[in-house]
Design an enzyme around this catalytic site. Structure first.
Site, mmCIF file in Angstrom:
data_model
loop_
_atom_site.group_PDB
_atom_site.id
_atom_site.type_symbol
_atom_site.label_atom_id
_atom_site.label_comp_id
_atom_site.label_asym_id
_atom_site.label_seq_id
_atom_site.Cartn_x
_atom_site.Cartn_y
_atom_site.Cartn_z
ATOM 1 N N ASP A 40 0.835 -1.203 0.000
ATOM 2 C CA ASP A 40 0.000 0.000 0.000
ATOM 3 C C ASP A 40 0.874 1.260 0.000
ATOM 4 O O ASP A 40 0.574 2.225 -0.682
ATOM 5 C CB ASP A 40 -0.945 0.006 1.209
ATOM 6 C CG ASP A 40 -0.220 -0.246 2.513
ATOM 7 O OD1 ASP A 40 0.599 -1.180 2.568
ATOM 8 O OD2 ASP A 40 -0.468 0.492 3.490
ATOM 9 N N ASP A 84 7.614 3.854 2.546
ATOM 10 C CA ASP A 84 8.072 5.076 3.207
ATOM 11 C C ASP A 84 9.588 4.959 3.420
ATOM 12 O O ASP A 84 10.359 5.305 2.530
ATOM 13 C CB ASP A 84 7.302 5.234 4.525
ATOM 14 C CG ASP A 84 7.540 6.572 5.186
ATOM 15 O OD1 ASP A 84 8.363 7.358 4.681
ATOM 16 O OD2 ASP A 84 6.909 6.857 6.229
HETATM 17 C C1 PRP Z 1 2.880 -0.190 6.756
HETATM 18 C C2 PRP Z 1 2.532 -0.383 5.301
HETATM 19 C C3 PRP Z 1 3.789 -0.951 4.703
HETATM 20 C C4 PRP Z 1 4.888 -0.377 5.566
HETATM 21 C C5 PRP Z 1 5.607 0.707 4.823
HETATM 22 O O1 PRP Z 1 2.686 -1.395 7.434
HETATM 23 O O2 PRP Z 1 1.423 -1.221 5.127
HETATM 24 O O3 PRP Z 1 3.802 -2.370 4.755
HETATM 25 O O4 PRP Z 1 4.249 0.151 6.745
HETATM 26 O O5 PRP Z 1 6.494 1.407 5.630
HETATM 27 P P1 PRP Z 1 8.077 1.434 5.468
HETATM 28 O O6 PRP Z 1 8.383 1.653 4.008
HETATM 29 O O7 PRP Z 1 8.478 2.645 6.302
HETATM 30 O O8 PRP Z 1 8.635 0.156 6.002
HETATM 31 P P2 PRP Z 1 2.568 -1.479 9.036
HETATM 32 O O9 PRP Z 1 3.865 -1.908 9.630
HETATM 33 O O10 PRP Z 1 1.979 -0.217 9.576
HETATM 34 O O11 PRP Z 1 1.543 -2.679 9.224
HETATM 35 P P3 PRP Z 1 0.064 -2.778 8.609
HETATM 36 O O12 PRP Z 1 0.213 -3.042 7.132
HETATM 37 O O13 PRP Z 1 -0.535 -3.941 9.319
HETATM 38 O O14 PRP Z 1 -0.641 -1.481 8.889
#
Ligand code: PRP
Length: 190
Positions: A111, A114
């Site tokens: 999704d 970052d």
């Molecule tokens: C979020 C998102 C990505 C990740 C991106 O997941 O869904 O997988 O963070 O961030 P990054 O590039 O800084 O690593 P999260 O860990 O919040 O879990 P979730 O998908 O269950 O919300």
């Protein structure tokens, strides 16, 4: 159950502004779906959605593929944010794929990217299992705080430099089910 107090008829409390409306998201999803189908040619493709965030993106993208595209759908569950709006920097694998990816044309569905650590981890994990090809597709690119160098083969939208929720993205498990992508009011984090 206590209802959220709406700040406007469409927006729950804490949502400051809609950044990408549902129709803009749908157009971006349709575009990357067409790109994936084009690159797959006539070969089967295995989509691996990274939950929870990529739940709606995976579902919509899979259904936006042309019917002749031989697509299979699998998921992993990975988490690095916990309850915070800042990444812990440590990615935890909570559920692996159901099927083997060995010898398959794999497209990872994220999704948001970052700092890139989650995608780097997932790519490394799947690459070690010798897929035939491995590509990455992200709905929302946030290129401002990248720590890991990750190749993005398909990008839906580029986000402004702010914390975004909705369409699968959460803050402390809230706002995930919004049909649009939105900016939160800074007071939510106080
Ligand atoms: C979020 C998102 C990505 C990740 C991106 O997941 O869904 O997988 O963070 O961030 P990054 O590039 O800084 O690593 P999260 O860990 O919040 O879990 P979730 O998908 O269950 O919300």
């Amino acid at each position: 159950m206590k209802a959220m107090t709406p700040s406007s008829p469409q927006r729950p409390a804490g949502v400051a502004e809609i950044v990408f409306e549902a129709d803009t998201i749908a157009a971006a999803v349709a575009r990357v779906a067409a790109e994936i189908a084009r690159d797959a040619a006539a070969e089967p493709v295995t989509l691996v959605g990274v939950l929870k965030g990529a739940l709606f993106f995976s579902a919509d993208l899979a259904r936006a593929l042309p019917p002749e595209c031989d697509a299979r759908l699998d998921f992993i569950v990975a988490s690095s944010y916990g309850d915070s709006h800042r990444s812990s920097g440590e990615v935890r694998l909570l559920k692996d794929t159901s099927e083997s990816v060995e010898g398959k044309n794999v497209v990872i569905l994220e999704d948001v990217v970052d700092n890139g650590l989650t995608l780097q981890y997932v790519r490394g994990l799947l690459a070690s299992r010798r897929p035939r090809s491995l590509r990455s597709c992200v709905l929302l690119d946030k290129p401002y705080r990248r720590v890991a160098t990750v190749a993005l083969d398909y990008v839906g939208l580029t986000a402004p430099d702010t914390f975004i929720v909705g369409y699968g993205l959460d803050y402390q498990e809230k706002y995930r089910t919004l049909p649009y992508l939105a900016r939160l009011d800074d007071r939510v984090f106080e």
